[in-house]
Scaffold this motif. Structure first.
Motif, PDB file in Angstrom:
ATOM      1  N   LEU A  24       0.806  -1.230   0.000  1.00  0.00           N
ATOM      2  CA  LEU A  24       0.000   0.000   0.000  1.00  0.00           C
ATOM      3  C   LEU A  24       0.838   1.279   0.000  1.00  0.00           C
ATOM      4  CD1 LEU A  24      -2.823  -0.911   2.562  1.00  0.00           C
ATOM      5  CD2 LEU A  24      -2.787  -1.254   0.082  1.00  0.00           C
ATOM      6  N   TYR A  25       2.153   1.155  -0.073  1.00  0.00           N
ATOM      7  CA  TYR A  25       2.968   2.362   0.045  1.00  0.00           C
ATOM      8  C   TYR A  25       3.699   2.682  -1.245  1.00  0.00           C
ATOM      9  CZ  TYR A  25       6.198   5.818   1.820  1.00  0.00           C
ATOM     10  OH  TYR A  25       6.894   6.992   2.019  1.00  0.00           O
ATOM     11  N   PRO A  26       3.702   3.867  -1.775  1.00  0.00           N
ATOM     12  CA  PRO A  26       2.902   4.990  -1.286  1.00  0.00           C
ATOM     13  C   PRO A  26       1.441   4.919  -1.700  1.00  0.00           C
ATOM     14  CG  PRO A  26       4.293   5.657  -3.131  1.00  0.00           C
ATOM     15  CD  PRO A  26       4.599   4.232  -2.867  1.00  0.00           C
ATOM     16  N   SER A  27       1.072   3.910  -2.515  1.00  0.00           N
ATOM     17  CA  SER A  27      -0.338   3.777  -2.889  1.00  0.00           C
ATOM     18  C   SER A  27      -0.605   2.296  -3.162  1.00  0.00           C
ATOM     19  CB  SER A  27      -0.626   4.583  -4.159  1.00  0.00           C
ATOM     20  OG  SER A  27      -0.210   3.828  -5.275  1.00  0.00           O
ATOM     21  N   PRO A  28      -1.871   1.909  -3.268  1.00  0.00           N
ATOM     22  CA  PRO A  28      -2.166   0.495  -3.551  1.00  0.00           C
ATOM     23  C   PRO A  28      -1.725   0.029  -4.942  1.00  0.00           C
ATOM     24  CG  PRO A  28      -4.078   1.615  -2.612  1.00  0.00           C
ATOM     25  CD  PRO A  28      -3.088   2.678  -2.966  1.00  0.00           C
ATOM     26  N   SER A  29      -1.019   0.883  -5.670  1.00  0.00           N
ATOM     27  CA  SER A  29      -0.486   0.467  -6.974  1.00  0.00           C
ATOM     28  C   SER A  29       0.960   0.000  -6.857  1.00  0.00           C
ATOM     29  CB  SER A  29      -0.489   1.639  -7.958  1.00  0.00           C
ATOM     30  OG  SER A  29      -1.780   2.104  -8.153  1.00  0.00           O
ATOM     31  N   ARG A  30       1.494   0.014  -5.649  1.00  0.00           N
ATOM     32  CA  ARG A  30       2.942  -0.193  -5.515  1.00  0.00           C
ATOM     33  C   ARG A  30       3.442  -1.491  -6.151  1.00  0.00           C
ATOM     34  NH1 ARG A  30       7.341   1.555  -2.381  1.00  0.00           N
ATOM     35  NH2 ARG A  30       9.127   0.865  -3.602  1.00  0.00           N
ATOM     36  N   TYR A  31       2.731  -2.589  -5.933  1.00  0.00           N
ATOM     37  CA  TYR A  31       3.173  -3.853  -6.535  1.00  0.00           C
ATOM     38  C   TYR A  31       3.231  -3.731  -8.062  1.00  0.00           C
ATOM     39  CZ  TYR A  31       2.828  -7.165  -2.535  1.00  0.00           C
ATOM     40  OH  TYR A  31       3.014  -7.891  -1.386  1.00  0.00           O
ATOM     41  N   TRP A  32       2.202  -3.102  -8.607  1.00  0.00           N
ATOM     42  CA  TRP A  32       2.070  -3.099 -10.072  1.00  0.00           C
ATOM     43  C   TRP A  32       3.049  -2.114 -10.694  1.00  0.00           C
ATOM     44  CZ3 TRP A  32       0.420  -7.313  -8.913  1.00  0.00           C
ATOM     45  CH2 TRP A  32      -0.555  -7.515  -7.955  1.00  0.00           C
ATOM     46  N   GLU A  33       3.343  -1.035  -9.945  1.00  0.00           N
ATOM     47  CA  GLU A  33       4.423  -0.125 -10.361  1.00  0.00           C
ATOM     48  C   GLU A  33       5.733  -0.903 -10.412  1.00  0.00           C
ATOM     49  OE1 GLU A  33       4.506   2.992 -11.108  1.00  0.00           O
ATOM     50  OE2 GLU A  33       2.583   3.808 -10.456  1.00  0.00           O
ATOM     51  N   THR A  34       5.919  -1.735  -9.409  1.00  0.00           N
ATOM     52  CA  THR A  34       7.176  -2.488  -9.299  1.00  0.00           C
ATOM     53  C   THR A  34       7.281  -3.526 -10.422  1.00  0.00           C
ATOM     54  OG1 THR A  34       7.068  -2.144  -6.923  1.00  0.00           O
ATOM     55  CG2 THR A  34       8.586  -3.835  -7.674  1.00  0.00           C
ATOM     56  N   VAL A  35       6.168  -4.179 -10.716  1.00  0.00           N
ATOM     57  CA  VAL A  35       6.169  -5.163 -11.813  1.00  0.00           C
ATOM     58  C   VAL A  35       6.543  -4.471 -13.121  1.00  0.00           C
ATOM     59  CG1 VAL A  35       4.679  -6.632 -13.254  1.00  0.00           C
ATOM     60  CG2 VAL A  35       4.507  -6.758 -10.755  1.00  0.00           C
ATOM     61  N   LYS A  36       5.910  -3.320 -13.339  1.00  0.00           N
ATOM     62  CA  LYS A  36       6.133  -2.586 -14.589  1.00  0.00           C
ATOM     63  C   LYS A  36       7.588  -2.096 -14.672  1.00  0.00           C
ATOM     64  CE  LYS A  36       4.645   1.690 -14.882  1.00  0.00           C
ATOM     65  NZ  LYS A  36       3.750   2.839 -14.870  1.00  0.00           N
ATOM     66  N   LYS A  37       8.040  -1.501 -13.583  1.00  0.00           N
ATOM     67  CA  LYS A  37       9.372  -0.895 -13.567  1.00  0.00           C
ATOM     68  C   LYS A  37      10.473  -1.920 -13.840  1.00  0.00           C
ATOM     69  CE  LYS A  37      11.932   1.417  -9.859  1.00  0.00           C
ATOM     70  NZ  LYS A  37      11.619   1.894  -8.503  1.00  0.00           N
ATOM     71  N   HIS A  38      10.355  -3.096 -13.237  1.00  0.00           N
ATOM     72  CA  HIS A  38      11.446  -4.077 -13.371  1.00  0.00           C
ATOM     73  C   HIS A  38      11.120  -5.191 -14.361  1.00  0.00           C
ATOM     74  CE1 HIS A  38      13.308  -1.998 -10.115  1.00  0.00           C
ATOM     75  NE2 HIS A  38      12.314  -2.263  -9.289  1.00  0.00           N
ATOM     76  N   LYS A  39       9.962  -5.086 -14.996  1.00  0.00           N
ATOM     77  CA  LYS A  39       9.527  -6.118 -15.951  1.00  0.00           C
ATOM     78  C   LYS A  39       9.578  -7.508 -15.314  1.00  0.00           C
ATOM     79  CE  LYS A  39      10.357  -3.715 -20.263  1.00  0.00           C
ATOM     80  NZ  LYS A  39      10.428  -2.380 -19.672  1.00  0.00           N
ATOM     81  N   ILE A  40       8.933  -7.580 -14.170  1.00  0.00           N
ATOM     82  CA  ILE A  40       8.914  -8.844 -13.423  1.00  0.00           C
ATOM     83  C   ILE A  40       8.180  -9.910 -14.231  1.00  0.00           C
ATOM     84  CG2 ILE A  40       7.862  -9.926 -11.364  1.00  0.00           C
ATOM     85  CD1 ILE A  40       8.670  -7.410  -9.808  1.00  0.00           C
ATOM     86  N   THR A  41       8.752 -11.108 -14.265  1.00  0.00           N
ATOM     87  CA  THR A  41       8.127 -12.193 -15.031  1.00  0.00           C
ATOM     88  C   THR A  41       7.341 -13.151 -14.135  1.00  0.00           C
ATOM     89  OG1 THR A  41      10.323 -13.196 -14.982  1.00  0.00           O
ATOM     90  CG2 THR A  41       9.620 -12.229 -17.058  1.00  0.00           C
ATOM     91  N   GLN A  42       7.872 -13.398 -12.926  1.00  0.00           N
ATOM     92  CA  GLN A  42       7.155 -14.248 -11.975  1.00  0.00           C
ATOM     93  C   GLN A  42       6.865 -13.412 -10.738  1.00  0.00           C
ATOM     94  OE1 GLN A  42       9.978 -15.268 -13.478  1.00  0.00           O
ATOM     95  NE2 GLN A  42       9.687 -17.343 -14.268  1.00  0.00           N
ATOM     96  N   PHE A  43       5.606 -13.367 -10.353  1.00  0.00           N
ATOM     97  CA  PHE A  43       5.219 -12.544  -9.209  1.00  0.00           C
ATOM     98  C   PHE A  43       4.617 -13.466  -8.159  1.00  0.00           C
ATOM     99  CE2 PHE A  43       2.153 -10.014  -6.844  1.00  0.00           C
ATOM    100  CZ  PHE A  43       2.939  -8.932  -6.478  1.00  0.00           C
TER     101      PHE A  43
END
Ligand code: WTA
Length: 659
Positions: free
Chosen positions: A344-363
């Motif tokens: 939830l930090y800084p917003s409830p988008s944090r996981y998805w920001e992180t996936v996008k930023k690092h191009k995560i393949t397995q979450f």
């Protein structure tokens, strides 16, 4: 046990598109049910051949093993790859760093989104060597235990691997535990050396880590040194007789350190977990078997391919972090994400920001996080490019259909398989999971056993194996697998009593399970006194003991209650000593639990009551308390053994009034 709910027809989700699209995505390692069945059969019928092959394929041995498995559950003397010698850090770092030093090993996603950094395998090797030399210069040697109480920073990973490099045993304590809990673990494992940080950061808040360590070690004369990594740079108390600044000392050390080659059965780490009695258990994992289980399950369960970015959102203080942030990915030379923040930090988008930023393949995350994000709504996911994802996974608790569907539709966009992975601190690595390219899934089922795992459903009362395909009972495992914990540190008898004596000849998981007509496994949850809150394992008796330490408390009873968000939550009942009534309130008791265990164990509700329901022989009847809290007062069951039946209506009123 009734098998009625196995009759429910569950939707079957076939292998989703991304795993079949060979043009744009890698072909899965195990790409058909036949291939899974073939390998699984070999792993069960001929485990020595199967594991010997994989041990040579996945690990570098400095001296080859001759025996594959020895020992059995009956005697509790399991050993794998006996004569073999290796080093875990060499396997996780050196061999990749020497070939490919610029490959990113760790993506550190810091609490503040712009403060992270990447650590390459070359850098990781140098950092690990420096710290290993530092540890040696302070007398840490093979077989010593080192306590690690660290925030989620790359230096925590460096600490694990520096210990393993010199044959020291790490004992990582989740940095949410209180100073008392840390103290108990330091003393139990006899750790002379502690690695920590000045402060931690989570959700923009500061965690006073060094202060907690100071409070813990005040009462641990055994601790000789505390190494302090500077995470925030704030002024923190520093005892120059005992404390060492990481940044000062590390500079003096050479970035090369020879490895300590260890026996396959030499310990790699201790990790404490809650059991059904008060004292936490220090489960001990050994080097060869654990590393192999981590490496093999990582590759197949997550279908890891070169170039993938693995995003496991767990904390390194729990087994999920040990196995699927650190050892599994690094043994495969993968890039692993170290996520310091919260969903939830800084917003409830944090996981998805992180996936996008690092191009995560397995979450990979826990159902509790999925439920939380689902509650916050889809709008926080919208607009985030999640096209890098190939597979999404869950761990830690049963996942409900609604959460599964949301994860599938909103995060996986029906393109990615969901792997619901079942395992435990004791099992070291995943033991039941769908293999993503081979096995269709059913929401809520962990599907089939992983290689080498021979699960059985036992009748809880008779202990008989239920051989019908449709079965409901308790989950046990028939045969040893490489990454099973070998003992409880300093308490082998407890290891035998907990895992191998409840049902002779089997490893007992402590979980209830169903097996449906297709052979799919459905984990029902703990059948012992362990509560699962947000995927954290808590023992009812540990919380009761914490309450009883309070000078006012006469008796305490703790029960686990269903909670829509956290899966289960803790409700506690306490009676006060007669001279203390009126002097103590619920807040004091909550504080008490936070102090003795940690904030994450704090009861959601505490009821101060006049008396607890007991049998005539004086045993507290938790079953009744559980029903009262759940509002199922029409299903209290057999009350004939209760010593004072009039108590029930008072308790019902007490619970009602406090809601
Ligand atoms: C529960 C976590 C249902 C289970 C890796 C187990 C699960 C305990 C699942 C171990 C799952 C873990 N479905 N329940 N996929 N995974 N559990 O030691 O009750 O922290 O016994 O290890 O979590 O918790 P531990």
């Amino acid at each position: 046990m009734s098998t009625d709910h196995l009759k429910i027809e569950h939707p079957i989700h076939p292998i989703p598109p991304r795993l079949l699209d060979e043009k744009n995505y890698p072909k899965p390692h195990i790409d058909s049910i036949q291939k899974y069945e073939e390998l699984y059969k070999e792993s069960i019928d001929n485990p020595d051949k199967f594991w010997a092959r994989l041990a040579k394929e996945f690990l570098h041995w400095h001296k080859p093993f001759e025996t594959v498995l020895s020992g059995d559950f009956e005697h509790g003397n399991i050993a794998w790859f006996q004569e073999g010698e290796l080093n875990a850090t060499y396997n996780c770092v050196d061999r990749h760093a020497l070939k490919n030093p610029d490959k990113v090993a760790i993506i550190y996603e810091a609490d503040e989104p712009d403060q992270g950094r990447n650590v390459t395998y070359g850098e990781l090797l140098r950092d690990v060597c420096r710290l290993a030399n530092l540890l040696k210069s302070y007398g840490v040697k093979k077989g010593d235990t080192v306590a690690i109480y660290m925030p989620m920073v790359p230096e925590a990973v460096v600490s694990f691997l520096a210990c393993a490099r010199i044959g020291a045993i790490h004992s990582v304590v989740f940095a949410g535990f209180s100073s008392e809990a840390l103290k108990d673990r330091i003393i139990d494992a006899s750790s002379k050396f502690v690695i920590t940080a000045d402060e931690g950061r989570r959700s923009g808040k500061t965690i006073h880590i060094k202060k907690i360590v100071d409070d813990a070690v005040k009462n641990c004369p055994i601790v000789e040194h505390v190494l302090v990594f500077r995470r925030t740079g704030s002024d923190v108390p520093f005892n120059s007789n005992r404390d060492i600044w990481w940044h000062d000392e590390i500079k003096k050390q050479r970035p090369h350190c020879p490895i300590q080659i260890v026996n396959a059965e030499d310990p790699l780490f201790i990790l404490y977990t809650s059991g059904s009695t008060g004292k936490p258990k220090g489960l001990l994992h050994t080097t060869g078997g654990y590393l192999l289980g981590s490496a093999v399950s990582f590759k197949y369960a997550f279908d890891y391919h070169e170039g993938d970015i693995h995003g496991c959102m767990a904390d390194i203080g729990w087994i999920t972090g040990h196995t699927y942030i650190i050892y599994g990915p690094l043994a495969n030379g993968a890039t692993t994400v170290l996520f310091e923040s919260t969903p939830l930090y800084p917003s409830p988008s944090r996981y998805w920001e992180t996936v996008k930023k690092h191009k995560i393949t397995q979450f990979y995350t826990a159902p509790t996080a999925i439920r939380l994000l689902r509650k916050h709504g889809q709008e926080h996911v919208k607009g985030h490019d999640l096209s890098s994802l190939r597979l999404i996974g869950t761990v830690g608790e049963p996942i409900q259909f609604e959460a599964w569907d949301w994860y599938d539709e909103v995060i996986g966009r029906k393109e990615c398989p969901i792997i619901d992975t079942y395992w435990q601190t004791e099992t070291g690595s995943i033991i039941i999971t769908p293999l993503p390219g081979a096995l269709p899934t059913k929401p809520g089922s962990a599907v089939y056993p992983f290689f080498g795992i021979d699960p059985v459903v036992l009748d809880p009362v008779t202990g008989e194996e239920i051989s019908d395909i449709e079965a409901e009972g308790v989950l046990s495992i028939r045969k040893p697998w490489p990454s099973i914990a070998r003992t409880i540190y300093n308490d082998h008898e407890r290891y035998l009593n907990t895992y191998f004596r409840p049902y002779r000849g089997y490893y007992f998981t402590g979980d209830g399970v169903g097996r449906d007509k297709d052979g799919y496994y459905w984990i029902r949850g703990r059948v012992d006194d362990v509560i699962n809150v947000s995927g954290h394992r808590l023992s009812t008796s540990e919380i009761e003991s914490a309450l009883l330490v309070h000078s006012s408390v006469a008796e305490a009873a703790v029960v686990g209650v269903h909670d829509d968000l956290t899966g289960q939550c803790v409700h506690a009942f306490a009676t006060l000593k007669s001279d203390q009534e009126g002097t103590t309130d619920v807040k004091d008791l909550t504080l008490q639990v936070r102090k003795v265990i940690g904030p994450f164990a704090a009861p959601k509700r505490i009821y101060i009551v006049k008396d607890l329901p007991k049998t005539r022989s004086g045993k507290i009847m938790r079953r009744i308390l559980r029903k009262i809290v759940a509002g199922e007062t029409d299903q209290l069951g057999d009350l004939s053994t209760i010593s004072d039946p009039s108590l029930i209506s008072k308790l019902i009123d007490d619970v009602k009034n406090s809601n």
